[in-house]
Design an enzyme around this catalytic site. Sequence first.
Site, PDB file in Angstrom:
ATOM      1  NE  ARG A 163      -1.234  -3.100   0.321  1.00 25.31           N
ATOM      2  CZ  ARG A 163      -0.543  -2.874  -0.798  1.00 25.31           C
ATOM      3  NH1 ARG A 163      -0.536  -3.770  -1.781  1.00 25.31           N
ATOM      4  NH2 ARG A 163       0.156  -1.765  -0.937  1.00 25.31           N
ATOM      5  CB  SER A 233      -0.944   2.233   3.288  1.00 20.76           C
ATOM      6  OG  SER A 233      -0.105   2.673   2.257  1.00 20.76           O
ATOM      7  CD  GLU A 329      -1.896  -2.093   3.837  1.00 22.37           C
ATOM      8  OE1 GLU A 329      -2.177  -1.454   2.820  1.00 22.37           O
ATOM      9  OE2 GLU A 329      -0.732  -2.265   4.245  1.00 22.37           O
TER      10      GLU A 329
HETATM   11  P1  FAD Z   1       3.434  -8.584  10.973  1.00 24.23           P
HETATM   12  O1  FAD Z   1       2.986  -7.178  11.086  1.00 24.23           O
HETATM   13  O2  FAD Z   1       4.332  -9.135  12.006  1.00 24.23           O
HETATM   14  O3  FAD Z   1       2.143  -9.514  10.859  1.00 24.23           O
HETATM   15  C1  FAD Z   1       1.054  -9.148  10.037  1.00 24.23           C
HETATM   16  C2  FAD Z   1      -0.079 -10.177  10.222  1.00 24.23           C
HETATM   17  O4  FAD Z   1       0.335 -11.447   9.707  1.00 24.23           O
HETATM   18  C3  FAD Z   1      -0.443 -10.417  11.682  1.00 24.23           C
HETATM   19  O5  FAD Z   1      -1.835 -10.664  11.725  1.00 24.23           O
HETATM   20  C4  FAD Z   1       0.332 -11.680  12.040  1.00 24.23           C
HETATM   21  O6  FAD Z   1      -0.275 -12.418  13.086  1.00 24.23           O
HETATM   22  C5  FAD Z   1       0.321 -12.446  10.738  1.00 24.23           C
HETATM   23  N1  FAD Z   1       1.530 -13.262  10.518  1.00 24.23           N
HETATM   24  C6  FAD Z   1       2.804 -12.795  10.489  1.00 24.23           C
HETATM   25  N2  FAD Z   1       3.646 -13.791  10.155  1.00 24.23           N
HETATM   26  C7  FAD Z   1       2.902 -14.898   9.994  1.00 24.23           C
HETATM   27  C8  FAD Z   1       3.209 -16.247   9.631  1.00 24.23           C
HETATM   28  N3  FAD Z   1       4.451 -16.649   9.391  1.00 24.23           N
HETATM   29  N4  FAD Z   1       2.182 -17.124   9.536  1.00 24.23           N
HETATM   30  C9  FAD Z   1       0.917 -16.730   9.774  1.00 24.23           C
HETATM   31  N5  FAD Z   1       0.570 -15.466  10.122  1.00 24.23           N
HETATM   32  C10 FAD Z   1       1.549 -14.569  10.232  1.00 24.23           C
HETATM   33  N6  FAD Z   1       2.862  -3.312   2.608  1.00 24.23           N
HETATM   34  C11 FAD Z   1       2.713  -3.429   1.259  1.00 24.23           C
HETATM   35  O7  FAD Z   1       2.011  -4.332   0.784  1.00 24.23           O
HETATM   36  N7  FAD Z   1       3.327  -2.554   0.404  1.00 24.23           N
HETATM   37  C12 FAD Z   1       4.106  -1.552   0.820  1.00 24.23           C
HETATM   38  O8  FAD Z   1       4.623  -0.796   0.029  1.00 24.23           O
HETATM   39  C13 FAD Z   1       4.289  -1.406   2.247  1.00 24.23           C
HETATM   40  N8  FAD Z   1       5.052  -0.399   2.739  1.00 24.23           N
HETATM   41  C14 FAD Z   1       5.223  -0.265   4.098  1.00 24.23           C
HETATM   42  C15 FAD Z   1       6.032   0.759   4.562  1.00 24.23           C
HETATM   43  C16 FAD Z   1       6.227   0.936   5.929  1.00 24.23           C
HETATM   44  C17 FAD Z   1       7.105   2.063   6.408  1.00 24.23           C
HETATM   45  C18 FAD Z   1       5.631   0.027   6.840  1.00 24.23           C
HETATM   46  C19 FAD Z   1       5.881   0.172   8.312  1.00 24.23           C
HETATM   47  C20 FAD Z   1       4.813  -1.003   6.381  1.00 24.23           C
HETATM   48  C21 FAD Z   1       4.590  -1.149   4.997  1.00 24.23           C
HETATM   49  N9  FAD Z   1       3.787  -2.193   4.478  1.00 24.23           N
HETATM   50  C22 FAD Z   1       3.642  -2.330   3.109  1.00 24.23           C
HETATM   51  C23 FAD Z   1       3.084  -3.128   5.389  1.00 24.23           C
HETATM   52  C24 FAD Z   1       3.997  -4.308   5.861  1.00 24.23           C
HETATM   53  O9  FAD Z   1       5.336  -4.041   5.553  1.00 24.23           O
HETATM   54  C25 FAD Z   1       3.583  -5.615   5.205  1.00 24.23           C
HETATM   55  O10 FAD Z   1       2.241  -5.930   5.486  1.00 24.23           O
HETATM   56  C26 FAD Z   1       4.477  -6.783   5.673  1.00 24.23           C
HETATM   57  O11 FAD Z   1       4.280  -7.923   4.860  1.00 24.23           O
HETATM   58  C27 FAD Z   1       4.227  -7.143   7.132  1.00 24.23           C
HETATM   59  O12 FAD Z   1       5.248  -8.057   7.524  1.00 24.23           O
HETATM   60  P2  FAD Z   1       5.536  -8.338   9.059  1.00 24.23           P
HETATM   61  O13 FAD Z   1       6.493  -9.478   9.126  1.00 24.23           O
HETATM   62  O14 FAD Z   1       5.956  -7.104   9.739  1.00 24.23           O
HETATM   63  O15 FAD Z   1       4.084  -8.794   9.520  1.00 24.23           O
HETATM   64  N1  EPU Z   2      -1.656  11.561  -2.526  1.00 24.69           N
HETATM   65  C1  EPU Z   2      -2.022  12.821  -2.133  1.00 24.69           C
HETATM   66  N2  EPU Z   2      -1.768  13.193  -0.846  1.00 24.69           N
HETATM   67  C2  EPU Z   2      -1.188  12.343   0.040  1.00 24.69           C
HETATM   68  C3  EPU Z   2      -0.823  11.054  -0.356  1.00 24.69           C
HETATM   69  C4  EPU Z   2      -1.074  10.671  -1.669  1.00 24.69           C
HETATM   70  O1  EPU Z   2      -2.572  13.597  -2.905  1.00 24.69           O
HETATM   71  O2  EPU Z   2      -0.994  12.770   1.192  1.00 24.69           O
HETATM   72  C5  EPU Z   2      -1.890  11.164  -3.933  1.00 24.69           C
HETATM   73  C6  EPU Z   2      -0.562  11.073  -4.701  1.00 24.69           C
HETATM   74  O3  EPU Z   2      -0.179  12.331  -5.206  1.00 24.69           O
HETATM   75  C7  EPU Z   2      -0.897  10.086  -5.789  1.00 24.69           C
HETATM   76  C8  EPU Z   2      -1.889   9.140  -5.102  1.00 24.69           C
HETATM   77  O4  EPU Z   2      -2.413   9.849  -3.980  1.00 24.69           O
HETATM   78  O5  EPU Z   2      -1.570  10.738  -6.842  1.00 24.69           O
HETATM   79  C9  EPU Z   2      -1.280   7.803  -4.680  1.00 24.69           C
HETATM   80  O6  EPU Z   2      -0.207   8.053  -3.768  1.00 24.69           O
HETATM   81  P1  EPU Z   2       1.116   7.107  -3.717  1.00 24.69           P
HETATM   82  O7  EPU Z   2       1.668   6.916  -5.092  1.00 24.69           O
HETATM   83  O8  EPU Z   2       2.003   7.641  -2.669  1.00 24.69           O
HETATM   84  O9  EPU Z   2       0.584   5.677  -3.326  1.00 24.69           O
HETATM   85  P2  EPU Z   2      -0.492   5.210  -2.241  1.00 24.69           P
HETATM   86  O10 EPU Z   2      -1.746   4.843  -2.951  1.00 24.69           O
HETATM   87  O11 EPU Z   2      -0.587   6.188  -1.136  1.00 24.69           O
HETATM   88  C10 EPU Z   2       0.144   2.680  -2.445  1.00 24.69           C
HETATM   89  C11 EPU Z   2       0.271   1.552  -1.481  1.00 24.69           C
HETATM   90  C12 EPU Z   2       1.650   1.580  -0.838  1.00 24.69           C
HETATM   91  C13 EPU Z   2       2.701   1.405  -1.936  1.00 24.69           C
HETATM   92  C14 EPU Z   2       2.547   2.569  -2.928  1.00 24.69           C
HETATM   93  C15 EPU Z   2       3.481   2.424  -4.120  1.00 24.69           C
HETATM   94  C16 EPU Z   2      -1.908   0.978  -0.595  1.00 24.69           C
HETATM   95  C17 EPU Z   2      -2.854   1.091   0.535  1.00 24.69           C
HETATM   96  N3  EPU Z   2      -0.757   1.627  -0.459  1.00 24.69           N
HETATM   97  O12 EPU Z   2       0.218   3.885  -1.691  1.00 24.69           O
HETATM   98  O13 EPU Z   2       1.754   0.473   0.047  1.00 24.69           O
HETATM   99  O14 EPU Z   2       4.003   1.416  -1.408  1.00 24.69           O
HETATM  100  O15 EPU Z   2       1.189   2.602  -3.433  1.00 24.69           O
HETATM  101  O16 EPU Z   2       3.051   1.385  -4.945  1.00 24.69           O
HETATM  102  O17 EPU Z   2      -2.211   0.309  -1.580  1.00 24.69           O
HETATM  103  C18 EPU Z   2       1.355  -0.181   2.312  1.00 24.69           C
HETATM  104  O18 EPU Z   2       0.535  -0.993   1.872  1.00 24.69           O
HETATM  105  O19 EPU Z   2       1.628  -0.089   3.539  1.00 24.69           O
HETATM  106  C19 EPU Z   2       2.037   0.727   1.396  1.00 24.69           C
HETATM  107  C20 EPU Z   2       2.891   1.665   1.794  1.00 24.69           C
END
Ligand code: FAD
Ligand code: EPU
Length: 346
Positions: A163, A233, A329
């Site tokens: 991240r 997250s 995050e």
């Molecule tokens: P924004 O939120 O619009 O911007 C994020 C930051 O980057 C801000 O500081 C902004 O100023 C800056 N920024 C944006 N675009 C640019 C650019 N072109 N140049 C310079 N700076 C810029 N993240 C994960 O890693 N893994 C996941 O599994 C994951 N799951 C998610 C699930 C949900 C339901 C949600 C809501 C979010 C999740 N995220 C996850 C977080 C998010 O999707 C990522 O961080 C994504 O890359 C953000 O993209 P955005 O365009 O919305 O960025």
């Molecule tokens: N868990 C619990 N209770 C909860 C949630 C999770 O016990 O309420 C336990 C699960 O059972 C599992 C462990 O925690 O044993 C990890 O949970 P999960 O697999 O759901 O993944 P996570 O660590 O919560 C991370 C990333 C996600 C990404 C998933 C899948 C971070 C901060 N988050 O979540 O990224 O999608 O793994 O790879 O690294 C994001 O960054 O926004 C994001 C959604």
Amino acid sequence: MKVLHDHGLAPYHTFGIDVTATQIIEAENIDDFINIWHDASFNNMAKLVVGHGSNLLFCEDYQGVVILNRIKGITQTETSTSFCLHVGGGEDWHQLVRWCVDRNIGGLENLALIPGCVGSSPIQNIGAYGVELKDVCQYVDVLDVITQEIKRYDAASCQFGYRDSIFKHQLKDGHIIVAVGFCLPKMWQPKIAYAPLNQFDIATVTLREVFDTVCEVRKAKLPDPAVIGNAGSFFKNPIITKNMLNKLQVNYPTMPSYGVDEQHVKLAAGWLIDQCGLKGYQVGGAKVHPQQALVLTNIGTATAQDVISLAQYVVDSVVAKFDIALEHEVRFMAANVETHLAEIQA
Ligand code: FAD
Ligand code: EPU
């Protein structure tokens, strides 16, 4: 460039909190970004580039110009061994993943359904289900708004970490990601070590099966921001030493952990929050998601202060029980500058 006259930010960030910006502008190409930065009418105003706002918490009204990155375009070339994609920073990430899967180009499928723009994906090195952006990224094109030059950073120069990347540090301000290059081997190597993908047989699994499974699991686990406001997250999974893990496991033998290197492991922040009994815990309109404790949600009426107070309560509870400090995050934006939970509450 398109100047939007409704200054409400709710449709432009996935938490859906009712805040405003002084100005909201869509930038459709590099010249738009340069013009906005050098336009006298915006001279003394703070500027924030936003993709889809899926990793942002606006802590108050933004006193400046929010610039939505809408640079589009996907160009595909190939070498004898790889497909090479040059993708505009304003393309939608999930649509890019789908575009690849539809053309039988593998490599991005584990990252399906992550909200946001392609240009934001390198910033926190998005990751899920055993793949991170760094595994597929060849280069990142960055506009320096002061010199007006575009510099290409190869993946090694991006300093990708968990991240994390150079775009959160040295290249944070005044640098806009305008395009990302991907190198995707023609010989597809499925990445199915991570549960629940590990149910598949590596010899027979298809690209479409991995894509569909990731989409299904994510839909089951995570709230859809179009229905319930959230930013994924809220906290990072903490990285601690193996020594510290051994001590914690005396009291918590079922604590999940994942190896990082010889000395460090990653803990599951969701598990830590869950163990504090906080699933469903609510402050005003902000709520810990009842199915995934790592996600803080807006049940429809949350103010930024509700989310901030809830986040602080979660941090305090985890410190009290485990002596582990969670780091958020989600990027916090104050009136005209980035801020952090610790600074707001201080
Ligand atoms: P924004 O939120 O619009 O911007 C994020 C930051 O980057 C801000 O500081 C902004 O100023 C800056 N920024 C944006 N675009 C640019 C650019 N072109 N140049 C310079 N700076 C810029 N993240 C994960 O890693 N893994 C996941 O599994 C994951 N799951 C998610 C699930 C949900 C339901 C949600 C809501 C979010 C999740 N995220 C996850 C977080 C998010 O999707 C990522 O961080 C994504 O890359 C953000 O993209 P955005 O365009 O919305 O960025
Ligand atoms: N868990 C619990 N209770 C909860 C949630 C999770 O016990 O309420 C336990 C699960 O059972 C599992 C462990 O925690 O044993 C990890 O949970 P999960 O697999 O759901 O993944 P996570 O660590 O919560 C991370 C990333 C996600 C990404 C998933 C899948 C971070 C901060 N988050 O979540 O990224 O999608 O793994 O790879 O690294 C994001 O960054 O926004 C994001 C959604």
